[in-house]
Design a protein around this motif. Structure first.
Motif, PDB file in Angstrom:
ATOM      1  N   ASP A  12       0.803  -1.232   0.000  1.00 51.21           N
ATOM      2  CA  ASP A  12       0.000   0.000   0.000  1.00 51.21           C
ATOM      3  C   ASP A  12       0.832   1.275   0.000  1.00 51.21           C
ATOM      4  OD1 ASP A  12      -1.961  -1.843   0.333  1.00 51.21           O
ATOM      5  OD2 ASP A  12      -2.693  -1.113   2.264  1.00 51.21           O
ATOM      6  N   VAL A  13       1.994   1.223   0.623  1.00 45.16           N
ATOM      7  CA  VAL A  13       2.762   2.465   0.809  1.00 45.16           C
ATOM      8  C   VAL A  13       4.006   2.475  -0.085  1.00 45.16           C
ATOM      9  CG1 VAL A  13       3.860   3.980   2.492  1.00 45.16           C
ATOM     10  CG2 VAL A  13       1.861   2.651   3.159  1.00 45.16           C
ATOM     11  N   ALA A  59      -0.863   4.647   5.722  1.00 43.76           N
ATOM     12  CA  ALA A  59      -1.570   3.365   5.609  1.00 43.76           C
ATOM     13  C   ALA A  59      -2.748   3.346   6.570  1.00 43.76           C
ATOM     14  CB  ALA A  59      -0.624   2.214   5.949  1.00 43.76           C
ATOM     15  N   GLU A  60      -3.955   3.254   6.027  1.00 45.02           N
ATOM     16  CA  GLU A  60      -5.146   3.047   6.860  1.00 45.02           C
ATOM     17  C   GLU A  60      -5.239   4.002   8.055  1.00 45.02           C
ATOM     18  OE1 GLU A  60      -8.072   0.620   5.477  1.00 45.02           O
ATOM     19  OE2 GLU A  60      -7.989   1.589   7.409  1.00 45.02           O
ATOM     20  N   VAL A  61      -5.231   5.293   7.767  1.00 43.60           N
ATOM     21  CA  VAL A  61      -5.388   6.260   8.863  1.00 43.60           C
ATOM     22  C   VAL A  61      -6.868   6.602   8.999  1.00 43.60           C
ATOM     23  CG1 VAL A  61      -4.779   8.530   9.759  1.00 43.60           C
ATOM     24  CG2 VAL A  61      -3.095   7.227   8.429  1.00 43.60           C
ATOM     25  N   ASP A  62      -7.445   6.254  10.140  1.00 41.74           N
ATOM     26  CA  ASP A  62      -8.834   6.619  10.416  1.00 41.74           C
ATOM     27  C   ASP A  62      -8.782   7.952  11.173  1.00 41.74           C
ATOM     28  OD1 ASP A  62     -11.330   7.004  11.600  1.00 41.74           O
ATOM     29  OD2 ASP A  62     -11.759   4.855  11.558  1.00 41.74           O
ATOM     30  N   ASN A 349     -11.433   6.322   1.766  1.00 38.84           N
ATOM     31  CA  ASN A 349     -12.660   5.624   2.169  1.00 38.84           C
ATOM     32  C   ASN A 349     -13.058   4.489   1.230  1.00 38.84           C
ATOM     33  OD1 ASN A 349     -12.799   7.447   4.236  1.00 38.84           O
ATOM     34  ND2 ASN A 349     -14.357   8.726   3.275  1.00 38.84           N
ATOM     35  N   THR A 350     -12.203   3.474   1.070  1.00 32.82           N
ATOM     36  CA  THR A 350     -12.606   2.336   0.232  1.00 32.82           C
ATOM     37  C   THR A 350     -13.898   1.749   0.799  1.00 32.82           C
ATOM     38  OG1 THR A 350     -11.111   0.991   1.529  1.00 32.82           O
ATOM     39  CG2 THR A 350     -10.343   1.665  -0.635  1.00 32.82           C
ATOM     40  N   ARG A 356      -8.543  -1.752   1.718  1.00 35.82           N
ATOM     41  CA  ARG A 356      -7.720  -0.877   2.551  1.00 35.82           C
ATOM     42  C   ARG A 356      -7.667   0.500   1.910  1.00 35.82           C
ATOM     43  NH1 ARG A 356      -4.561  -5.576   2.056  1.00 35.82           N
ATOM     44  NH2 ARG A 356      -3.061  -4.494   0.721  1.00 35.82           N
ATOM     45  N   ALA A 357      -7.597   1.542   2.752  1.00 33.79           N
ATOM     46  CA  ALA A 357      -7.535   2.914   2.248  1.00 33.79           C
ATOM     47  C   ALA A 357      -6.354   3.608   2.929  1.00 33.79           C
ATOM     48  CB  ALA A 357      -8.822   3.658   2.594  1.00 33.79           C
ATOM     49  N   ALA A 358      -5.793   4.613   2.290  1.00 35.27           N
ATOM     50  CA  ALA A 358      -4.764   5.386   2.979  1.00 35.27           C
ATOM     51  C   ALA A 358      -5.435   6.282   4.015  1.00 35.27           C
ATOM     52  CB  ALA A 358      -3.965   6.218   1.984  1.00 35.27           C
TER      53      ALA A 358
END
Ligand code: FAD
Ligand code: SF4
Ligand code: SF4
Length: 371
Positions: A12-13, A59-62, A349-350, A356-358
């Motif tokens: 992803d990154v 990577a996947e920051v909420d 927001n996948t 997975r979303a950034a």
């Protein structure tokens, strides 16, 4: 927070060219290293969840989850983020002179925190040749050695990880916004480590619009025939459109159009210009070289600033309304650009549970940023 590990971090990154070399995944385990501005995998790891993925700011920051944990409020997309007060500031007479980037506010605050033993040490960014070199400093004299902006992305957090592993606690860190975000994720103990102790007690955040790829900057400076020791690099306010490099052999201006070519792709999806997750944030003041914009965000930041003023480390003045307005406009524009780019790259927001979303950003914040 969705947790994955090395395989997904690489995919992803690193695989998407989004790594900004912040160092958050380095020195946690033997598998990642940083060398001359690049983060690389040494050996494969077969864990299903890892701190490397959990800490990475790409990577996947909420955003809601991280902002709630750090500030007590969801991410609502306001231009300069949660804060208590804004000032204009510069180093006071108690902070010994050196080549500060602007007013020396960062060095003044770190010096005050070290001298008063509010922190045991500070993770700062020095340089080695033309490469940024993170280090743990213990004295205000060492802090002054690190003054000045290195406009290359720096693996600063690798030193934080290394020192935390050695048992150092109560550290201060001077961090770019992506690094402040990674530190906030570290503080959440996302992998539920049973013996977790937060090693960071103070974050001084820098404003940041972009950083440069360290190796490409080194090559660009060589191509321009820039030799000698770099004393200072700066980006004067518009309409200058140049990157100014001052060396012991003279000053050279490089057009910003050439410099923008070596900004890492990861910066293009970065929504934070003012280090919203720091205790205090420091940047330039439009058109006033000897001053900083200072944003106080937390009670801890407010106490540090109060002590620094009372002991003569720092001097503050009112920040004019038009300067706050212009800063908010620039910050709002950065958010807008970042979300548009992340959306275009399919990183926002996948929709499905497995994807997975950034970046994960609430509908409300999206509507505020991109009305
Ligand atoms: C990559 C980058 C981009 C920036 N972009 C902007 C911008 O768009 N707008 C704006 O207003 N300000 C920006 N800044 C911040 C600005 O350049 C000054 O750092 C800030 O105003 C503090 O000035 P000072 O005089 O208080 O700093 P000083 O007292 O001189 O201290 C500077 C501190 O910055 C730390 N540092 C230096 N380089 C790095 C690095 N690469 N990564 C992490 N820490 C570092 C050092 O450890 C030192 O403690 C940027 C800084 C960096 C590093
Ligand atoms: S952005 Fe930071 S944490 Fe993510 S892969 Fe690069 S160096 Fe590691
Ligand atoms: S623009 Fe964002 S991602 Fe790039 S160095 Fe600055 S804070 Fe980090």
């Amino acid at each position: 927070m969705k947790l994955f590990a090395q395989t997904q971090l690489l995919e992803d990154v690193q695989g998407k060219g989004l790594c900004v070399g912040c160092g958050a995944c380095v020195d946690l385990c033997p598998y990642f290293t940083t060398y001359r501005g690049k983060t690389a995998m040494l050996f494969p790891c077969d864990r299903e969840t890892g701190r490397c993925f959990a800490y990475c700011p790409k990577a996947e920051v909420d955003y809601d989850e991280v902002y709630k944990a750090r500030t007590g409020r969801a991410f609502d997309g306001t231009p300069i983020g949660p804060h208590l007060e804004t000032y204009k500031a510069k180093a006071g007479e108690k902070t010994a002179e050196c080549t500060f980037q602007c007013g020396g506010t960062v060095t003044a605050l770190i010096s005050c925190a070290l001298d008063n033993k509010m922190i045991s040490g500070a993770v700062l960014t020095d340089s080695e040749g033309r490469m940024p070199k993170p280090r743990l400093v213990r004295t205000s004299e060492q802090a002054r050695d690190c003054a000045g902006s290195k406009y290359s992305a720096s693996p600063t957090l690798s030193v934080l990880n290394r020192e935390a592993k050695r048992g150092v606690r109560n550290m201060g860190v001077v961090a770019t916004p992506c690094q402040a975000l990674a530190i906030s994720q570290m503080k959440m103990n996302p992998t539920d480590k049973p013996d977790f102790e937060d090693p960071v007690s103070l974050v001084i955040g820098l404003f940041c619009t972009w950083a440069l790829d360290a190796r490409k900057l080194e090559a660009l400076l060589a191509e321009k025939g820039i030799e000698g020791k770099i004393i200072k690099a700066d980006v004067p306010p518009p309409p200058a459109e140049v990157f100014v490099v001052e060396t012991d052999q003279g000053t050279v201006e490089i057009p910003l159009s050439e410099v923008r070519e070596i900004i890492p792709e990861g910066c293009s999806i970065c929504p934070d210009m003012t280090s919203e997750l720091a205790d205090v944030s420091v940047g330039q003041v439009e058109g006033e070289a000897g001053f900083n914009t200072l944003i106080i965000r937390t009670q801890k930041g407010a106490e540090l600033v109060k002590t620094a003023i009372s002991q003569g480390y720092l001097v503050t003045e009112n920040l004019e309304g038009d300067k706050i307005h212009n800063l908010a406009t620039a910050s709002a524009n950065k958010k807008k650009r970042a979300l548009a780019k992340a959306k275009e790259m399919g990183l926002l927001n996948t929709p499905d549970e497995e994807g997975r979303a950034a970046m994960r950003v609430s509908e409300g914040a999206l509507n505020k940023i991109q009305p």
